[in-house]
Design a protein around this motif. Structure first.
Motif, PDB file in Angstrom:
ATOM      1  N   ARG A  65       0.880  -1.165   0.000  1.00 58.47           N
ATOM      2  CA  ARG A  65       0.000   0.000   0.000  1.00 58.47           C
ATOM      3  C   ARG A  65       0.918   1.215   0.000  1.00 58.47           C
ATOM      4  NH1 ARG A  65      -5.063   1.737   1.080  1.00 58.47           N
ATOM      5  NH2 ARG A  65      -5.856  -0.313   1.589  1.00 58.47           N
ATOM      6  N   LEU A  66       0.775   2.039  -1.029  1.00 56.46           N
ATOM      7  CA  LEU A  66       1.537   3.280  -1.144  1.00 56.46           C
ATOM      8  C   LEU A  66       0.568   4.430  -0.907  1.00 56.46           C
ATOM      9  CD1 LEU A  66       3.577   2.530  -4.407  1.00 56.46           C
ATOM     10  CD2 LEU A  66       4.119   1.913  -2.059  1.00 56.46           C
ATOM     11  N   ALA A  67       0.498   4.901   0.307  1.00 62.23           N
ATOM     12  CA  ALA A  67      -0.473   5.923   0.719  1.00 62.23           C
ATOM     13  C   ALA A  67      -1.879   5.393   0.445  1.00 62.23           C
ATOM     14  CB  ALA A  67      -0.193   7.250   0.028  1.00 62.23           C
ATOM     15  N   ASP A  68      -2.593   5.945  -0.546  1.00 57.46           N
ATOM     16  CA  ASP A  68      -3.962   5.496  -0.815  1.00 57.46           C
ATOM     17  C   ASP A  68      -4.060   4.571  -2.026  1.00 57.46           C
ATOM     18  OD1 ASP A  68      -3.300   7.458  -2.641  1.00 57.46           O
ATOM     19  OD2 ASP A  68      -5.286   8.366  -2.673  1.00 57.46           O
ATOM     20  N   ARG A  69      -2.934   4.111  -2.541  1.00 55.42           N
ATOM     21  CA  ARG A  69      -2.926   3.212  -3.704  1.00 55.42           C
ATOM     22  C   ARG A  69      -2.385   1.848  -3.314  1.00 55.42           C
ATOM     23  NH1 ARG A  69      -0.279   7.337  -8.089  1.00 55.42           N
ATOM     24  NH2 ARG A  69      -2.164   8.528  -8.472  1.00 55.42           N
ATOM     25  N   ILE A  70      -2.876   0.816  -4.010  1.00 54.78           N
ATOM     26  CA  ILE A  70      -2.394  -0.544  -3.746  1.00 54.78           C
ATOM     27  C   ILE A  70      -1.737  -1.070  -5.010  1.00 54.78           C
ATOM     28  CG2 ILE A  70      -3.059  -2.896  -3.157  1.00 54.78           C
ATOM     29  CD1 ILE A  70      -5.247  -1.743  -1.439  1.00 54.78           C
ATOM     30  N   VAL A  71      -0.527  -1.601  -4.851  1.00 53.61           N
ATOM     31  CA  VAL A  71       0.220  -2.139  -5.989  1.00 53.61           C
ATOM     32  C   VAL A  71       0.642  -3.568  -5.682  1.00 53.61           C
ATOM     33  CG1 VAL A  71       2.431  -1.182  -5.203  1.00 53.61           C
ATOM     34  CG2 VAL A  71       2.115  -1.700  -7.597  1.00 53.61           C
ATOM     35  N   ARG A  72       0.466  -4.436  -6.675  1.00 55.77           N
ATOM     36  CA  ARG A  72       0.925  -5.831  -6.589  1.00 55.77           C
ATOM     37  C   ARG A  72       2.203  -5.918  -7.393  1.00 55.77           C
ATOM     38  NH1 ARG A  72       0.525 -10.400  -9.876  1.00 55.77           N
ATOM     39  NH2 ARG A  72       0.702 -12.319  -8.697  1.00 55.77           N
ATOM     40  N   LEU A  73       3.211  -6.567  -6.834  1.00 55.53           N
ATOM     41  CA  LEU A  73       4.481  -6.718  -7.534  1.00 55.53           C
ATOM     42  C   LEU A  73       4.280  -7.592  -8.764  1.00 55.53           C
ATOM     43  CD1 LEU A  73       6.884  -7.207  -4.490  1.00 55.53           C
ATOM     44  CD2 LEU A  73       6.324  -5.092  -5.701  1.00 55.53           C
ATOM     45  N   ARG A  74       4.661  -7.085  -9.912  1.00 53.50           N
ATOM     46  CA  ARG A  74       4.458  -7.744 -11.204  1.00 53.50           C
ATOM     47  C   ARG A  74       5.453  -8.895 -11.386  1.00 53.50           C
ATOM     48  NH1 ARG A  74       2.590  -6.743 -16.295  1.00 53.50           N
ATOM     49  NH2 ARG A  74       1.827  -4.672 -15.920  1.00 53.50           N
ATOM     50  N   GLY A  75       4.957 -10.003 -11.981  1.00 54.85           N
ATOM     51  CA  GLY A  75       5.835 -11.087 -12.411  1.00 54.85           C
ATOM     52  C   GLY A  75       6.182 -12.113 -11.356  1.00 54.85           C
ATOM     53  N   LEU A  76       5.507 -12.062 -10.201  1.00 52.41           N
ATOM     54  CA  LEU A  76       5.811 -13.042  -9.160  1.00 52.41           C
ATOM     55  C   LEU A  76       4.531 -13.458  -8.447  1.00 52.41           C
ATOM     56  CD1 LEU A  76       5.787 -11.485  -6.130  1.00 52.41           C
ATOM     57  CD2 LEU A  76       7.791 -10.457  -7.131  1.00 52.41           C
ATOM     58  N   ASP A  77       4.638 -14.543  -7.705  1.00 50.65           N
ATOM     59  CA  ASP A  77       3.508 -15.054  -6.933  1.00 50.65           C
ATOM     60  C   ASP A  77       4.033 -15.463  -5.567  1.00 50.65           C
ATOM     61  OD1 ASP A  77       1.020 -15.971  -6.173  1.00 50.65           O
ATOM     62  OD2 ASP A  77       1.179 -17.868  -7.250  1.00 50.65           O
ATOM     63  N   ALA A  78       3.602 -14.758  -4.539  1.00 49.76           N
ATOM     64  CA  ALA A  78       4.006 -15.069  -3.170  1.00 49.76           C
ATOM     65  C   ALA A  78       2.837 -15.756  -2.470  1.00 49.76           C
ATOM     66  CB  ALA A  78       4.394 -13.792  -2.432  1.00 49.76           C
ATOM     67  N   PRO A  79       3.113 -16.608  -1.503  1.00 57.65           N
ATOM     68  CA  PRO A  79       2.025 -17.272  -0.788  1.00 57.65           C
ATOM     69  C   PRO A  79       1.190 -16.270   0.007  1.00 57.65           C
ATOM     70  CG  PRO A  79       4.144 -17.779   0.230  1.00 57.65           C
ATOM     71  CD  PRO A  79       4.433 -17.011  -1.015  1.00 57.65           C
ATOM     72  N   ALA A  80      -0.080 -16.579   0.168  1.00 58.07           N
ATOM     73  CA  ALA A  80      -0.984 -15.735   0.948  1.00 58.07           C
ATOM     74  C   ALA A  80      -0.728 -15.947   2.433  1.00 58.07           C
ATOM     75  CB  ALA A  80      -2.426 -16.087   0.617  1.00 58.07           C
ATOM     76  N   ARG A  81      -1.046 -14.934   3.230  1.00 55.85           N
ATOM     77  CA  ARG A  81      -0.912 -15.081   4.685  1.00 55.85           C
ATOM     78  C   ARG A  81      -1.776 -16.254   5.131  1.00 55.85           C
ATOM     79  NH1 ARG A  81       1.420 -10.681   7.535  1.00 55.85           N
ATOM     80  NH2 ARG A  81       1.645  -8.839   6.217  1.00 55.85           N
ATOM     81  N   GLY A  82      -1.240 -17.073   6.005  1.00 52.01           N
ATOM     82  CA  GLY A  82      -1.964 -18.236   6.510  1.00 52.01           C
ATOM     83  C   GLY A  82      -1.771 -19.483   5.674  1.00 52.01           C
ATOM     84  N   GLN A  83      -1.120 -19.359   4.520  1.00 52.19           N
ATOM     85  CA  GLN A  83      -0.895 -20.528   3.668  1.00 52.19           C
ATOM     86  C   GLN A  83       0.245 -21.353   4.268  1.00 52.19           C
ATOM     87  OE1 GLN A  83      -0.493 -19.523  -0.432  1.00 52.19           O
ATOM     88  NE2 GLN A  83      -1.141 -21.538  -1.083  1.00 52.19           N
ATOM     89  N   ALA A  84       0.017 -22.631   4.422  1.00 49.46           N
ATOM     90  CA  ALA A  84       0.973 -23.489   5.125  1.00 49.46           C
ATOM     91  C   ALA A  84       1.969 -24.129   4.168  1.00 49.46           C
ATOM     92  CB  ALA A  84       0.225 -24.578   5.881  1.00 49.46           C
ATOM     93  N   CYS A  85       3.216 -24.108   4.575  1.00 50.81           N
ATOM     94  CA  CYS A  85       4.291 -24.840   3.906  1.00 50.81           C
ATOM     95  C   CYS A  85       4.835 -25.839   4.935  1.00 50.81           C
ATOM     96  CB  CYS A  85       5.420 -23.898   3.485  1.00 50.81           C
ATOM     97  SG  CYS A  85       4.984 -22.738   2.183  1.00 50.81           S
ATOM     98  N   ARG A  86       5.565 -26.825   4.448  1.00 48.14           N
ATOM     99  CA  ARG A  86       6.160 -27.814   5.348  1.00 48.14           C
ATOM    100  C   ARG A  86       7.675 -27.779   5.188  1.00 48.14           C
ATOM    101  NH1 ARG A  86       2.396 -30.894   7.610  1.00 48.14           N
ATOM    102  NH2 ARG A  86       0.434 -31.192   6.532  1.00 48.14           N
ATOM    103  N   ASP A  87       8.351 -27.889   6.330  1.00 49.08           N
ATOM    104  CA  ASP A  87       9.805 -27.969   6.265  1.00 49.08           C
ATOM    105  C   ASP A  87      10.212 -29.420   6.043  1.00 49.08           C
ATOM    106  OD1 ASP A  87       9.582 -29.217   8.747  1.00 49.08           O
ATOM    107  OD2 ASP A  87      10.381 -27.532   9.880  1.00 49.08           O
TER     108      ASP A  87
END
Length: 191
Positions: A68-90
């Motif tokens: 969030r940049l002040a009142d604008r929302i930007v998604r980083l282009r060209g990548l996919d990050a896991p959502a909060r709460g998404q589980a991974c296993r070690d």
């Protein structure tokens, strides 16, 4: 003798209408000229590229791929990050919140600095899609965030230009790939 009373007024002369008609014509002509010189991107259209920037106090990490940049929302282009709460296993099979880890990694990369983004288009949620960099400060030079997050192993590359960085992060065991961790369930078929 008494004066004659008129019940009806005489019809206005044609000259009486000239003033209001002239004013109406001038107003319409002025509005037309203003309209011709006005903005060309009306009614929801937006320029193909925009530059968005925010100072350190205006930047907030929403998740591992969204700022969030002040009142604008930007998604980083060209990548996919896991959502909060998404589980991974070690490697030992223990679950951890890889979405929170990705958001923390993005926050560390920001390092309390401002951000400048080149925004091209929007995603399905209406967020601007941007190539973002931190602003250079007195203590550090600017850093390209999209590639840095993939290179740190906290996001998957959706863009061919970032694929090599993802491969290097996997091979080195960084971020999501540390200690033999596996990708979140939703990504199993993609990568």
């Amino acid at each position: 003798m008494l004066p004659r009373r008129r019940i009806f007024r005489p019809a206005p002369s044609p000259r009486a209408w000239r003033g209001p008609l002239l004013l109406l014509g001038l107003a319409a002509g002025t509005a037309t000229l203003i309209g011709l010189g006005g903005p060309t991107q009306l009614f929801g259209n937006s320029p193909r590229e925009q530059d968005w920037a925010a100072g350190p106090a205006e930047v907030r990490v929403v998740d591992g791929e969204t700022l969030r940049l002040a009142d604008r929302i930007v998604r980083l282009r060209g990548l996919d990050a896991p959502a909060r709460g998404q589980a991974c296993r070690d490697s030992a099979g223990r679950e951890f919140d890889c979405g929170a880890g990705s958001a923390e990694a993005l926050s560390r990369l920001l390092g309390g600095r401002g951000v400048a983004c080149r925004v091209r288009g929007r995603d399905r949620f209406g967020r601007g899609l941007g190539q973002c960099s931190t602003l250079a400060g007195t203590d550090a030079a600017g850093m390209e965030l999209n590639g840095a997050l993939v290179s740190a192993g906290w996001a998957l590359a959706e863009d061919e230009g970032l694929a090599g960085m993802e491969g290097a992060a996997r091979a080195a065991g960084r971020g999501l790939w540390a200690a033999g961790a596996r990708a979140p369930e939703g990504w199993a078929g993609r990568h």
